[in-house]
Design a protein around this motif. Structure first.
Motif, mmCIF file in Angstrom:
data_model
loop_
_atom_site.group_PDB
_atom_site.id
_atom_site.type_symbol
_atom_site.label_atom_id
_atom_site.label_comp_id
_atom_site.label_asym_id
_atom_site.label_seq_id
_atom_site.Cartn_x
_atom_site.Cartn_y
_atom_site.Cartn_z
ATOM 1 N N GLN A 10 23.987 33.853 -32.901
ATOM 2 C CA GLN A 10 22.862 33.813 -33.823
ATOM 3 C C GLN A 10 22.677 32.398 -34.364
ATOM 4 O O GLN A 10 23.646 31.706 -34.664
ATOM 5 C CB GLN A 10 23.094 34.769 -34.997
ATOM 6 N N ARG A 16 16.646 29.842 -44.213
ATOM 7 C CA ARG A 16 16.959 31.270 -43.997
ATOM 8 C C ARG A 16 15.705 32.140 -43.824
ATOM 9 O O ARG A 16 15.739 33.334 -44.049
ATOM 10 C CB ARG A 16 17.848 31.812 -45.114
ATOM 11 N N SER A 19 15.407 33.436 -37.799
ATOM 12 C CA SER A 19 16.663 33.527 -37.076
ATOM 13 C C SER A 19 16.388 34.045 -35.670
ATOM 14 O O SER A 19 15.426 34.783 -35.454
ATOM 15 C CB SER A 19 17.619 34.476 -37.805
ATOM 16 N N TYR A 38 25.165 42.765 -36.084
ATOM 17 C CA TYR A 38 24.979 42.570 -37.516
ATOM 18 C C TYR A 38 24.602 41.113 -37.796
ATOM 19 O O TYR A 38 25.478 40.247 -37.809
ATOM 20 C CB TYR A 38 26.263 42.932 -38.266
ATOM 21 N N PRO A 39 23.298 40.839 -38.013
ATOM 22 C CA PRO A 39 22.896 39.467 -38.336
ATOM 23 C C PRO A 39 23.543 39.006 -39.640
ATOM 24 O O PRO A 39 23.888 39.827 -40.502
ATOM 25 C CB PRO A 39 21.378 39.553 -38.502
ATOM 26 N N ARG A 40 23.694 37.719 -39.796
ATOM 27 C CA ARG A 40 24.265 37.129 -41.003
ATOM 28 C C ARG A 40 23.369 35.992 -41.470
ATOM 29 O O ARG A 40 22.531 35.500 -40.743
ATOM 30 C CB ARG A 40 25.670 36.595 -40.720
ATOM 31 N N GLY A 41 23.556 35.572 -42.731
ATOM 32 C CA GLY A 41 22.874 34.395 -43.248
ATOM 33 C C GLY A 41 21.436 34.605 -43.677
ATOM 34 O O GLY A 41 20.729 33.637 -43.942
ATOM 35 N N PRO A 44 19.166 38.469 -48.739
ATOM 36 C CA PRO A 44 19.265 39.922 -48.918
ATOM 37 C C PRO A 44 18.005 40.566 -49.498
ATOM 38 O O PRO A 44 17.641 41.676 -49.110
ATOM 39 C CB PRO A 44 20.442 40.098 -49.880
ATOM 40 N N GLN A 60 19.147 42.544 -46.516
ATOM 41 C CA GLN A 60 20.367 43.306 -46.803
ATOM 42 C C GLN A 60 20.564 44.434 -45.796
ATOM 43 O O GLN A 60 21.669 44.643 -45.300
ATOM 44 C CB GLN A 60 20.322 43.880 -48.215
ATOM 45 N N MET A 63 21.723 43.056 -42.461
ATOM 46 C CA MET A 63 23.097 42.585 -42.465
ATOM 47 C C MET A 63 24.110 43.725 -42.628
ATOM 48 O O MET A 63 25.227 43.630 -42.125
ATOM 49 C CB MET A 63 23.292 41.532 -43.556
ATOM 50 N N MET A 64 23.724 44.804 -43.305
ATOM 51 C CA MET A 64 24.665 45.908 -43.548
ATOM 52 C C MET A 64 24.604 46.987 -42.465
ATOM 53 O O MET A 64 25.637 47.510 -42.055
ATOM 54 C CB MET A 64 24.392 46.547 -44.920
ATOM 55 N N GLY A 66 22.785 46.654 -39.452
ATOM 56 C CA GLY A 66 22.745 46.048 -38.133
ATOM 57 C C GLY A 66 21.522 46.454 -37.329
ATOM 58 O O GLY A 66 20.643 47.187 -37.793
#
Length: 86
Positions: A10, A16, A19, A38-41, A44, A60, A63-64, A66
């Protein structure tokens, strides 16, 4: 370290807001569950448009929970673009 037969890479923009996620399935065995990435960064509280989904999703939730990619077969790949909704 990589576990299983799925790899993901990713990139997230400095602000941000955007992505991209590259996903690769190497080998898939009988009755394997589809890969979840599960993406990050992400922010949220922001909402994002995802190339694999029709409705915007919160950072959020992405990321939680996915992304359930539903990729079947060996040597498959997918590019997912995540863009903040203005």
């Amino acid at each position: 370290p990589r576990r299983g037969d799925t790899s993901a890479l990713q990139y997230v923009s400095a602000d941000r807001r955007e992505s991209v996620v590259f996903v690769f399935v190497h080998l898939q065995h009988f009755q394997d569950l589809p890969p979840i990435v599960y993406p990050r960064g992400l922010q949220p509280d922001a909402f994002y448009s995802v190339s694999e989904q029709s409705q915007p999703v919160s950072g959020q939730a992405l990321m939680m929970r996915g992304l359930d990619l539903r990729m079947a077969g060996d040597l498959k790949s997918k590019l997912i673009r995540i863009t903040q909704v203005v």
